[in-house]
Design a protein around this motif. Sequence first.
Motif, short mmCIF file in Angstrom:
data_model
loop_
_atom_site.label_atom_id
_atom_site.label_comp_id
_atom_site.label_asym_id
_atom_site.label_seq_id
_atom_site.Cartn_x
_atom_site.Cartn_y
_atom_site.Cartn_z
N LEU A 1 6.84 21.68 -8.11
CA LEU A 1 8.22 22.10 -8.36
C LEU A 1 8.24 23.32 -9.27
N PRO A 2 9.08 24.30 -8.98
CA PRO A 2 8.99 25.59 -9.65
C PRO A 2 9.69 25.68 -11.00
N SER A 3 10.45 24.68 -11.40
CA SER A 3 11.16 24.80 -12.67
C SER A 3 11.00 23.53 -13.50
N LYS A 4 11.04 23.70 -14.81
CA LYS A 4 10.94 22.55 -15.70
C LYS A 4 12.13 21.63 -15.55
N GLU A 5 13.31 22.20 -15.22
CA GLU A 5 14.50 21.37 -15.05
C GLU A 5 14.32 20.39 -13.89
N GLU A 6 13.79 20.88 -12.79
CA GLU A 6 13.58 19.99 -11.64
C GLU A 6 12.45 19.01 -11.91
N ARG A 7 11.41 19.44 -12.61
CA ARG A 7 10.31 18.53 -12.94
C ARG A 7 10.79 17.41 -13.84
N ARG A 8 11.68 17.73 -14.78
CA ARG A 8 12.21 16.69 -15.67
C ARG A 8 12.97 15.62 -14.90
N LYS A 9 13.66 16.03 -13.85
CA LYS A 9 14.39 15.06 -13.03
C LYS A 9 13.43 14.27 -12.15
N TRP A 10 12.46 14.98 -11.55
CA TRP A 10 11.58 14.32 -10.58
C TRP A 10 10.65 13.30 -11.25
N ASN B 1 -1.00 13.02 2.20
CA ASN B 1 -1.64 14.31 2.50
C ASN B 1 -0.62 15.34 2.99
N PHE B 2 0.39 14.89 3.71
CA PHE B 2 1.46 15.80 4.13
C PHE B 2 2.12 16.43 2.90
N CYS B 3 2.43 15.61 1.91
CA CYS B 3 3.06 16.12 0.69
C CYS B 3 2.11 17.02 -0.09
N ARG B 4 0.84 16.75 0.01
CA ARG B 4 -0.16 17.58 -0.67
C ARG B 4 -0.29 18.95 -0.03
N LEU B 5 -0.20 19.01 1.29
CA LEU B 5 -0.50 20.24 2.02
C LEU B 5 0.73 21.10 2.31
N GLN B 6 1.89 20.49 2.34
CA GLN B 6 3.10 21.23 2.70
C GLN B 6 3.71 21.90 1.46
N PRO B 7 4.52 22.94 1.65
CA PRO B 7 5.28 23.51 0.53
C PRO B 7 6.16 22.45 -0.11
N TRP B 8 6.48 22.64 -1.37
CA TRP B 8 7.20 21.59 -2.11
C TRP B 8 8.54 21.25 -1.46
N TYR C 1 0.84 -1.21 0.00
CA TYR C 1 0.00 0.00 0.00
C TYR C 1 0.87 1.25 0.00
N TYR C 2 1.99 1.18 0.68
CA TYR C 2 2.95 2.29 0.64
C TYR C 2 3.56 2.40 -0.75
N GLN C 3 3.99 1.28 -1.31
CA GLN C 3 4.64 1.29 -2.64
C GLN C 3 3.73 1.89 -3.70
N LYS C 4 2.47 1.53 -3.70
CA LYS C 4 1.57 2.01 -4.75
C LYS C 4 1.28 3.49 -4.61
N ASN C 5 1.50 4.04 -3.42
CA ASN C 5 1.27 5.48 -3.21
C ASN C 5 2.51 6.34 -3.42
N ILE C 6 3.67 5.72 -3.61
CA ILE C 6 4.88 6.51 -3.87
C ILE C 6 4.73 7.37 -5.12
N PRO C 7 4.30 6.82 -6.27
CA PRO C 7 4.15 7.70 -7.43
C PRO C 7 3.04 8.73 -7.27
N VAL C 8 2.08 8.47 -6.41
CA VAL C 8 1.03 9.46 -6.14
C VAL C 8 1.64 10.67 -5.44
N LYS C 9 2.41 10.42 -4.38
CA LYS C 9 3.04 11.55 -3.66
C LYS C 9 4.06 12.23 -4.56
N ASP C 10 4.75 11.47 -5.40
CA ASP C 10 5.73 12.09 -6.30
C ASP C 10 5.05 12.94 -7.36
N ALA C 11 3.87 12.55 -7.78
CA ALA C 11 3.12 13.38 -8.73
C ALA C 11 2.67 14.68 -8.07
N ILE C 12 2.31 14.60 -6.80
CA ILE C 12 1.94 15.81 -6.06
C ILE C 12 3.13 16.76 -5.97
#
Length: 236
Positions: A68-77, A130-137, A52-63
């Motif tokens: 992320l403020p730059s395309k360069e960092e988004r391309r890496k993430w 939810n922490f990743c959703r609500l907190q600053p990036w 259940y944790y594993q399947k939610n990793i890409p969800v939090k990473d998508a959040i």
Amino acid sequence: MNPYLLSNEELTMKLREVGELRYHDKHPYHVRMHEGKLSPEQLRAWVANRFYYQKNIPVKDAIILSKLPSKEERRKWIQRIMDHDGTAEHEGGIEAWIRLGEAVGIPREEMLDERHVLPAVRFAVDAYVNFCRLQPWLIAVASSLTEMFAPVLISHRIAIFEQLYPWIKPEGLEYFKARLHQAPRDADHGLGLVLRECKDRSDQDQAIAALHFKCDVLWAMLDALLMAYPIAEDER
């Protein structure tokens, strides 16, 4: 220079101290697993609940990606999402974990329908998302830095599973083998962002607290397993 601002070396040291004190490899359930002393039922419970944790990793990473403020960092993430969800050409970590479940004797449909997931595990993982959703990036990124501690643990786990749990089918270990190179890459990227973007001591303290929270999430998942699949007093 702000005399209260930690240097990059000092901040890195404090982040690593969180792992030394509270990373989940020190939890009794995890210690017992790495001693080769979990029963097949207990090990299957860990695999099923960790899914259940594993399947939610890409969800939090998508959040995090969306913030992320730059395309360069988004391309890496975005590579993190592909590592877990897979691509048209390559299966990802979620599929590899399902195969780990099959290798320990959990049918695919039982992994996918989450019938073995404990309520407290679900609550802890949802709290992390939810922490990743609500907190600053930046703070969400800092919470992911448990990846700093993962490579050594994973390399040990592969050897332990091969030696102490020979009943696990070898093909089930592919997830861990892939993470040996993925986790250090991700940790370097995440740590670099935190070191670069923490502009004052408040940012730094929040980053440290975020990593502590993430360690608490992983610890709480094992607390739930220990309660549901207890270790006898004479076996601790």
